[in-house]
Design a protein around this motif. Structure first.
Motif, PDB file in Angstrom:
ATOM      1  N   ILE A  62      32.411  31.597 -26.131  1.00  0.00           N
ATOM      2  CA  ILE A  62      31.316  32.480 -25.081  1.00  0.00           C
ATOM      3  C   ILE A  62      32.333  32.071 -23.588  1.00  0.00           C
ATOM      4  CG2 ILE A  62      30.171  33.059 -23.659  1.00  0.00           C
ATOM      5  CD1 ILE A  62      28.968  34.172 -26.448  1.00  0.00           C
ATOM      6  N   PHE A  63      31.988  30.375 -23.968  1.00  0.00           N
ATOM      7  CA  PHE A  63      32.473  29.516 -23.034  1.00  0.00           C
ATOM      8  C   PHE A  63      33.505  29.088 -22.823  1.00  0.00           C
ATOM      9  CE2 PHE A  63      33.806  25.829 -21.992  1.00  0.00           C
ATOM     10  CZ  PHE A  63      33.194  24.853 -20.629  1.00  0.00           C
ATOM     11  N   ILE A  64      34.330  29.360 -23.291  1.00  0.00           N
ATOM     12  CA  ILE A  64      36.412  29.686 -23.691  1.00  0.00           C
ATOM     13  C   ILE A  64      36.414  31.259 -23.170  1.00  0.00           C
ATOM     14  CG2 ILE A  64      38.254  29.451 -24.524  1.00  0.00           C
ATOM     15  CD1 ILE A  64      37.347  28.069 -26.705  1.00  0.00           C
TER      16      ILE A  64
ATOM     17  N   ALA B 216      44.971  34.415 -23.689  1.00  0.00           N
ATOM     18  CA  ALA B 216      44.092  33.086 -23.667  1.00  0.00           C
ATOM     19  C   ALA B 216      43.741  32.382 -23.939  1.00  0.00           C
ATOM     20  CB  ALA B 216      44.254  32.485 -22.121  1.00  0.00           C
ATOM     21  N   ALA B 217      42.210  33.419 -23.490  1.00  0.00           N
ATOM     22  CA  ALA B 217      41.239  33.708 -24.327  1.00  0.00           C
ATOM     23  C   ALA B 217      40.436  33.118 -26.028  1.00  0.00           C
ATOM     24  CB  ALA B 217      39.492  33.484 -23.888  1.00  0.00           C
ATOM     25  N   ILE B 218      41.771  33.801 -26.637  1.00  0.00           N
ATOM     26  CA  ILE B 218      41.502  33.974 -27.637  1.00  0.00           C
ATOM     27  C   ILE B 218      42.574  33.430 -28.711  1.00  0.00           C
ATOM     28  CG2 ILE B 218      42.770  35.621 -29.370  1.00  0.00           C
ATOM     29  CD1 ILE B 218      42.361  38.531 -27.685  1.00  0.00           C
ATOM     30  N   GLU B 219      43.665  33.189 -27.955  1.00  0.00           N
ATOM     31  CA  GLU B 219      44.574  30.947 -28.713  1.00  0.00           C
ATOM     32  C   GLU B 219      44.116  30.691 -28.943  1.00  0.00           C
ATOM     33  OE1 GLU B 219      47.577  31.404 -26.492  1.00  0.00           O
ATOM     34  OE2 GLU B 219      48.586  33.258 -26.753  1.00  0.00           O
ATOM     35  N   ARG B 220      43.058  30.059 -27.732  1.00  0.00           N
ATOM     36  CA  ARG B 220      42.581  28.649 -27.543  1.00  0.00           C
ATOM     37  C   ARG B 220      41.361  29.389 -28.732  1.00  0.00           C
ATOM     38  NH1 ARG B 220      40.152  26.390 -22.477  1.00  0.00           N
ATOM     39  NH2 ARG B 220      38.646  24.858 -23.822  1.00  0.00           N
ATOM     40  N   ILE B 221      40.320  29.945 -29.105  1.00  0.00           N
ATOM     41  CA  ILE B 221      39.363  30.382 -30.151  1.00  0.00           C
ATOM     42  C   ILE B 221      39.694  30.488 -31.446  1.00  0.00           C
ATOM     43  CG2 ILE B 221      37.740  32.003 -30.546  1.00  0.00           C
ATOM     44  CD1 ILE B 221      37.465  32.831 -27.770  1.00  0.00           C
ATOM     45  N   ASP B 222      41.058  30.874 -31.269  1.00  0.00           N
ATOM     46  CA  ASP B 222      41.678  31.173 -32.959  1.00  0.00           C
ATOM     47  C   ASP B 222      42.543  29.304 -33.247  1.00  0.00           C
ATOM     48  OD1 ASP B 222      42.907  32.108 -35.171  1.00  0.00           O
ATOM     49  OD2 ASP B 222      44.225  32.732 -34.049  1.00  0.00           O
ATOM     50  N   SER B 223      42.374  28.697 -32.534  1.00  0.00           N
ATOM     51  CA  SER B 223      43.066  26.842 -32.763  1.00  0.00           C
ATOM     52  C   SER B 223      42.191  26.496 -32.658  1.00  0.00           C
ATOM     53  CB  SER B 223      44.623  27.078 -31.897  1.00  0.00           C
ATOM     54  OG  SER B 223      44.444  26.811 -30.314  1.00  0.00           O
ATOM     55  N   GLU B 224      40.651  26.413 -32.311  1.00  0.00           N
ATOM     56  CA  GLU B 224      40.114  24.967 -31.670  1.00  0.00           C
ATOM     57  C   GLU B 224      39.323  25.443 -32.437  1.00  0.00           C
ATOM     58  OE1 GLU B 224      39.128  24.725 -27.145  1.00  0.00           O
ATOM     59  OE2 GLU B 224      41.766  24.829 -26.918  1.00  0.00           O
ATOM     60  N   LEU B 225      38.429  26.688 -32.804  1.00  0.00           N
ATOM     61  CA  LEU B 225      37.002  26.651 -33.935  1.00  0.00           C
ATOM     62  C   LEU B 225      37.277  27.579 -34.917  1.00  0.00           C
ATOM     63  CD1 LEU B 225      35.597  28.470 -30.627  1.00  0.00           C
ATOM     64  CD2 LEU B 225      35.409  26.532 -30.769  1.00  0.00           C
ATOM     65  N   GLU B 226      35.787  27.032 -35.959  1.00  0.00           N
ATOM     66  CA  GLU B 226      36.068  27.329 -37.488  1.00  0.00           C
ATOM     67  C   GLU B 226      35.671  28.752 -37.894  1.00  0.00           C
ATOM     68  OE1 GLU B 226      33.659  25.407 -41.078  1.00  0.00           O
ATOM     69  OE2 GLU B 226      33.452  24.640 -39.627  1.00  0.00           O
ATOM     70  N   HIS B 227      36.971  29.332 -37.914  1.00  0.00           N
ATOM     71  CA  HIS B 227      36.600  30.862 -38.085  1.00  0.00           C
ATOM     72  C   HIS B 227      35.306  30.851 -39.119  1.00  0.00           C
ATOM     73  CE1 HIS B 227      40.676  31.629 -36.451  1.00  0.00           C
ATOM     74  NE2 HIS B 227      41.196  31.053 -36.437  1.00  0.00           N
TER      75      HIS B 227
END
Length: 269
Positions: free
Chosen positions: A212-214, A224-235
């Protein structure tokens, strides 16, 4: 258990143990499941199916014609699940298109004067406070909470466990697990308390807080937020659900305007 002053069409299908209070009207194409309690001055009409053990309070109307200029009397439907509380003067309209559907799931609390417009889809365990109103084709996912006097624009989606502050104006899709408030509406934080109550793991709560912060970061598009969440956070399962919501087709676009997103530390999750 049908009061003598009630009018029940002989072709209506009434389950076992159903109570129908004084001055209520039940139409020809209505089906009511076992154990449902219908109090006084309720009108249920159209092609309406209501499940078991619902409590329908005085003045409620279900299955009447939609408030849509395109509607010309064609057959359309309302379905309501089990164990719902529909408080005084709730209105639920049938769909506006031929064989279309307005649906309400199970275990929902719709407080007094809530309006569910044509073609809306309400999930399970949703709470809508007094005078909250949904325009046509709105989707509200499971366990969302809408405060009093909230107004929802047509074709809007409300994600799972989203909490909306009272008197908010909603004209964007609201991501799951978020807290949203204001006019214009803005992202405030994660729904910490709601996620804890649903026994969602701390690991997943931390990930959702970061997501949510991203999403609310200044100058960042939803893509762009989707790309960052997908790559940076555990699924985690909840992150997958969050991403699925963001990627789904949207008529209104997803809300990503932040207010104080990220004001709390990650340790608070």
């Amino acid at each position: 258990m049908i009061h003598p002053s009630a009018i029940v069409h002989p072709k209506a299908r009434i389950g076992e143990g159903v109570e129908i209070g004084p001055f209520s009207i039940i139409g020809e194409n209505v089906e009511i499941g076992d154990g449902t309690k219908i109090m006084s001055s309720v009108v249920i009409d159209g092609w309406t199916t209501i499940g078991k053990n619902n409590r329908i309070y005085p003045g409620v109307t279900i299955g009447l014609a939609p408030q849509d200029f395109s509607y010309k009397g064609q057959r359309s439907f309302v379905t309501i699940g089990d164990n719902n509380d529909l408080r005084e003067y709730v209105t639920i309209h049938r769909a506006a298109n031929e064989d279309g559907l307005t649906s309400v799931g199970n275990g929902n609390l719709l407080m007094a004067n809530v309006h569910i417009a044509h073609n809306c889809r309400i999930g399970n365990q949703v709470t809508m406070a007094n005078y909250a109103g949904l325009a046509g084709h709105t989707v509200v996912d499971d366990q969302a909470v809408l405060g009093g006097l909230v107004g929802i624009h047509q074709h809007t989606r409300i994600g799972r466990l989203c909490m909306v502050g009272g008197c908010s104006k909603i004209n964007k899709d609201l991501p799951p697990f978020s807290i949203v408030d204001g006019n214009p509406c803005r992202l405030f934080s994660m729904n910490f308390r709601g996620m804890r109550r649903r026994d969602i793991s701390k690991e997943s709560r931390l990930a959702i807080q970061k997501a949510i912060f991203i999403l609310g970061s200044m100058g960042l598009t939803v893509s762009a937020a989707i790309e960052r969440i997908d790559s940076e956070l555990e699924h985690t399962p909840e992150i997958e659900q969050f991403l699925d919501f963001l990627r789904a087709p949207s008529r209104m676009g997803v809300l990503n305007k932040a207010s104080n997103v990220g004001a709390r530390t990650h340790n608070n999750a």
